[in-house]
Write a protein that holds these residues in place. Sequence first.
Motif, PDB file in Angstrom:
ATOM      1  N   SER A 174       0.870  -1.182   0.000  1.00 25.31           N
ATOM      2  CA  SER A 174       0.000   0.000   0.000  1.00 25.31           C
ATOM      3  C   SER A 174       0.899   1.222   0.000  1.00 25.31           C
ATOM      4  CB  SER A 174      -0.894  -0.015   1.244  1.00 25.31           C
ATOM      5  OG  SER A 174      -0.114   0.233   2.393  1.00 25.31           O
ATOM      6  N   THR A 175       0.349   2.366   0.389  1.00 25.93           N
ATOM      7  CA  THR A 175       1.198   3.552   0.478  1.00 25.93           C
ATOM      8  C   THR A 175       1.929   3.592   1.823  1.00 25.93           C
ATOM      9  OG1 THR A 175      -0.763   4.705   1.224  1.00 25.93           O
ATOM     10  CG2 THR A 175      -0.185   4.974  -1.085  1.00 25.93           C
ATOM     11  N   ALA A 176       1.531   2.711   2.747  1.00 24.56           N
ATOM     12  CA  ALA A 176       2.202   2.681   4.062  1.00 24.56           C
ATOM     13  C   ALA A 176       3.494   1.870   3.961  1.00 24.56           C
ATOM     14  CB  ALA A 176       1.271   2.044   5.090  1.00 24.56           C
ATOM     15  N   PRO A 177       4.580   2.369   4.521  1.00 29.34           N
ATOM     16  CA  PRO A 177       5.862   1.674   4.387  1.00 29.34           C
ATOM     17  C   PRO A 177       5.982   0.437   5.268  1.00 29.34           C
ATOM     18  CG  PRO A 177       6.108   3.633   5.756  1.00 29.34           C
ATOM     19  CD  PRO A 177       4.692   3.638   5.257  1.00 29.34           C
ATOM     20  N   GLY A 178       5.004   0.223   6.130  1.00 27.60           N
ATOM     21  CA  GLY A 178       5.053  -0.881   7.081  1.00 27.60           C
ATOM     22  C   GLY A 178       4.329  -0.425   8.327  1.00 27.60           C
ATOM     23  N   LEU A 179       4.450  -1.213   9.373  1.00 27.00           N
ATOM     24  CA  LEU A 179       3.852  -0.808  10.640  1.00 27.00           C
ATOM     25  C   LEU A 179       4.840   0.110  11.356  1.00 27.00           C
ATOM     26  CD1 LEU A 179       1.565  -1.193  12.749  1.00 27.00           C
ATOM     27  CD2 LEU A 179       2.942  -3.060  13.692  1.00 27.00           C
ATOM     28  N   ILE A 180       4.394   1.319  11.672  1.00 27.96           N
ATOM     29  CA  ILE A 180       5.305   2.282  12.296  1.00 27.96           C
ATOM     30  C   ILE A 180       5.053   2.314  13.807  1.00 27.96           C
ATOM     31  CG2 ILE A 180       6.077   4.695  12.307  1.00 27.96           C
ATOM     32  CD1 ILE A 180       6.314   3.928   9.536  1.00 27.96           C
ATOM     33  N   ASP A 181       6.125   2.283  14.537  1.00 27.16           N
ATOM     34  CA  ASP A 181       6.031   2.381  16.000  1.00 27.16           C
ATOM     35  C   ASP A 181       5.977   3.858  16.380  1.00 27.16           C
ATOM     36  OD1 ASP A 181       6.168   2.198  18.684  1.00 27.16           O
ATOM     37  OD2 ASP A 181       8.132   1.217  18.773  1.00 27.16           O
ATOM     38  N   GLY A 214      -6.710   1.052   5.648  1.00 31.12           N
ATOM     39  CA  GLY A 214      -5.764   1.629   6.601  1.00 31.12           C
ATOM     40  C   GLY A 214      -5.036   0.513   7.314  1.00 31.12           C
ATOM     41  N   MET A 215      -4.192   0.894   8.293  1.00 32.89           N
ATOM     42  CA  MET A 215      -3.346  -0.118   8.957  1.00 32.89           C
ATOM     43  C   MET A 215      -4.172  -1.092   9.797  1.00 32.89           C
ATOM     44  SD  MET A 215      -0.337  -1.273   8.981  1.00 32.89           S
ATOM     45  CE  MET A 215       0.536  -0.052   8.019  1.00 32.89           C
ATOM     46  N   ILE A 216      -5.324  -0.627  10.278  1.00 30.87           N
ATOM     47  CA  ILE A 216      -6.129  -1.516  11.137  1.00 30.87           C
ATOM     48  C   ILE A 216      -6.519  -2.786  10.386  1.00 30.87           C
ATOM     49  CG2 ILE A 216      -8.360  -1.766  12.339  1.00 30.87           C
ATOM     50  CD1 ILE A 216      -8.148   1.188  13.059  1.00 30.87           C
ATOM     51  N   THR A 217      -7.045  -2.611   9.167  1.00 29.67           N
ATOM     52  CA  THR A 217      -7.485  -3.812   8.429  1.00 29.67           C
ATOM     53  C   THR A 217      -6.269  -4.653   8.017  1.00 29.67           C
ATOM     54  OG1 THR A 217      -7.597  -2.549   6.379  1.00 29.67           O
ATOM     55  CG2 THR A 217      -9.658  -2.846   7.577  1.00 29.67           C
ATOM     56  N   LYS A 218      -5.113  -4.003   7.864  1.00 29.97           N
ATOM     57  CA  LYS A 218      -3.908  -4.768   7.498  1.00 29.97           C
ATOM     58  C   LYS A 218      -3.467  -5.666   8.650  1.00 29.97           C
ATOM     59  CE  LYS A 218      -2.534  -1.599   3.944  1.00 29.97           C
ATOM     60  NZ  LYS A 218      -3.922  -1.093   3.900  1.00 29.97           N
ATOM     61  N   ILE A 234       3.994  -6.326   5.196  1.00 31.05           N
ATOM     62  CA  ILE A 234       3.310  -5.071   4.882  1.00 31.05           C
ATOM     63  C   ILE A 234       4.395  -4.098   4.470  1.00 31.05           C
ATOM     64  CG2 ILE A 234       1.982  -3.138   5.817  1.00 31.05           C
ATOM     65  CD1 ILE A 234       0.560  -5.071   7.647  1.00 31.05           C
ATOM     66  N   ALA A 235       4.267  -3.579   3.261  1.00 27.57           N
ATOM     67  CA  ALA A 235       5.329  -2.709   2.762  1.00 27.57           C
ATOM     68  C   ALA A 235       4.765  -1.723   1.755  1.00 27.57           C
ATOM     69  CB  ALA A 235       6.420  -3.564   2.111  1.00 27.57           C
ATOM     70  N   SER A 236       5.620  -0.795   1.340  1.00 26.54           N
ATOM     71  CA  SER A 236       5.193   0.234   0.394  1.00 26.54           C
ATOM     72  C   SER A 236       5.352  -0.243  -1.045  1.00 26.54           C
ATOM     73  CB  SER A 236       6.023   1.498   0.590  1.00 26.54           C
ATOM     74  OG  SER A 236       5.839   2.341  -0.528  1.00 26.54           O
ATOM     75  N   GLY A 237       4.242  -0.127  -1.797  1.00 29.36           N
ATOM     76  CA  GLY A 237       4.289  -0.505  -3.210  1.00 29.36           C
ATOM     77  C   GLY A 237       5.026   0.533  -4.044  1.00 29.36           C
ATOM     78  N   ALA A 238       5.388   1.662  -3.432  1.00 24.25           N
ATOM     79  CA  ALA A 238       6.108   2.695  -4.173  1.00 24.25           C
ATOM     80  C   ALA A 238       7.617   2.456  -4.157  1.00 24.25           C
ATOM     81  CB  ALA A 238       5.796   4.067  -3.574  1.00 24.25           C
ATOM     82  N   GLU A 239       8.075   1.580  -3.268  1.00 22.81           N
ATOM     83  CA  GLU A 239       9.520   1.291  -3.200  1.00 22.81           C
ATOM     84  C   GLU A 239       9.949   0.524  -4.451  1.00 22.81           C
ATOM     85  OE1 GLU A 239      12.074   1.692  -1.108  1.00 22.81           O
ATOM     86  OE2 GLU A 239      10.954   2.832   0.388  1.00 22.81           O
ATOM     87  N   PRO A 240      11.037   0.924  -5.091  1.00 25.23           N
ATOM     88  CA  PRO A 240      11.487   0.159  -6.248  1.00 25.23           C
ATOM     89  C   PRO A 240      11.844  -1.276  -5.855  1.00 25.23           C
ATOM     90  CG  PRO A 240      12.841   2.133  -5.901  1.00 25.23           C
ATOM     91  CD  PRO A 240      11.878   2.064  -4.764  1.00 25.23           C
ATOM     92  N   ASP A 241      11.556  -2.192  -6.728  1.00 29.94           N
ATOM     93  CA  ASP A 241      11.903  -3.611  -6.528  1.00 29.94           C
ATOM     94  C   ASP A 241      11.493  -4.159  -5.174  1.00 29.94           C
ATOM     95  OD1 ASP A 241      12.969  -4.129  -8.996  1.00 29.94           O
ATOM     96  OD2 ASP A 241      14.909  -3.257  -8.454  1.00 29.94           O
ATOM     97  N   ILE A 242      10.334  -3.744  -4.722  1.00 26.57           N
ATOM     98  CA  ILE A 242       9.966  -4.114  -3.349  1.00 26.57           C
ATOM     99  C   ILE A 242       9.801  -5.624  -3.173  1.00 26.57           C
ATOM    100  CG2 ILE A 242       7.469  -3.642  -3.689  1.00 26.57           C
ATOM    101  CD1 ILE A 242       9.489  -3.075  -0.482  1.00 26.57           C
ATOM    102  N   LEU A 243       9.237  -6.308  -4.172  1.00 26.10           N
ATOM    103  CA  LEU A 243       8.990  -7.746  -3.955  1.00 26.10           C
ATOM    104  C   LEU A 243      10.306  -8.520  -3.815  1.00 26.10           C
ATOM    105  CD1 LEU A 243       5.853  -8.293  -6.237  1.00 26.10           C
ATOM    106  CD2 LEU A 243       5.946  -8.249  -3.750  1.00 26.10           C
ATOM    107  N   PRO A 244      11.252  -8.397  -4.759  1.00 19.73           N
ATOM    108  CA  PRO A 244      12.510  -9.125  -4.538  1.00 19.73           C
ATOM    109  C   PRO A 244      13.244  -8.677  -3.282  1.00 19.73           C
ATOM    110  CG  PRO A 244      12.650  -7.726  -6.500  1.00 19.73           C
ATOM    111  CD  PRO A 244      11.218  -7.742  -6.074  1.00 19.73           C
TER     112      PRO A 244
END
Length: 369
Positions: A174-181, A214-218, A234-244
């Motif tokens: 998603s647009t969220a980079p992960g779970l943020i503390d 949002g993060m709750i449903t994630k 859970i990661a950002s889909g905007a990051e290049p090469d995120i899956l590998p």
Amino acid sequence: MPSFLSRPPRRIVVKLGTGVITSGIGQLNEPRLAALAAQITALRAQGSEVIVVSSGAVGLGMGRLKLERKPKIVSKKQACAAVGQSLLMQTWQRAFDPHGLTVAQVLLTHEDLRVRDRHLGVKETLRELVAYGTIPVINENDTVSAAEIKVGDNDTLSAMVAGLVEADYLVILSTAPGLIDMKGTGKIVPVVEKITPAIEAMAGGTTSETATGGMITKITAAKLATRSGCGVFIASGAEPDILPRLFSGRGPGTFFVPSGLPLESRKLWLAYFQRPHGTIHVNTCAVPVLCEQGRSLLAVGVTGASGTFAAGEVVNIAGPDGKVIARGESAFSSEQIPVLAGRKSDQVRALHPSRKHLEVVHRNDLVLL
Ligand code: GLU
């Protein structure tokens, strides 16, 4: 991040949020889709089966119909989804064309996952689609899904799909980079071993006009999926090469460790695909019998029932504090239960002389939550 993986995952579900595949309201982010299609193709080339869950129908429909706000009226939202869904599929096909791959649209409602025959049918069809070498692209069938038959958000849908196809990994981009503390380090939590109330407290909803969860449903999705033995990113889909990067343990994102042994599929079906029709209330003594000793629920431990359900329907089982501890198929109806509540087995037998089994919920029909 886990220092990964000795061999490629067998099966991966990748969920893409509306914010990943669009920019602004309803404008497709074609370069992003092309990049993700290339990454998914690479995962397949290394031997993993990939199933996509793609949001974006409502958002793309809004864009095409020139709406700035998500309509409040359900039929208007459904109309947006009808417009957007075909655009979405065309776009996915265009993105996979350079790789010679064919996409397959699969639209699901909650009923398709809840009713066991349909659930098994969907599983079989997905298996065939993968065997044909296609990339299934799943979305909720928003155009026909009224509130009561809706899963409601694609994070939850993707976790259900991951359970259904017995995926090893679910990747929620998603647009969220992960779970943020937020309250602590302010940074991404790299690994979550167990989803505790403290972890849940880190999650918020969404403010986006086109997105849903949002993060709750994630986090809820991660809970469902890890419970079925599936690791979740859970990661950002905007990051290049995120899956590998995720699969080589280089993040960035949050990894949720799969918990325990996978539930066998019937229990999974009971636990996650069913909507309970009511609740059976149990006394303090019954709680450890169910939760620690792994035994069936007997009438003697039951204090009552709420809701209306027939024998054979799925119900929640709640402790004296009201907390739901398990879910299962009740052998008795909501009318029969008050008569049986608190009674010993010989009394239950006297009331139901023709019955072979006297358990209110048999262990094989019960799953702890
Ligand atoms: N099914 C919705 C859509 O395609 C998205 C729901 C969600 O993102 O959770 O627009």
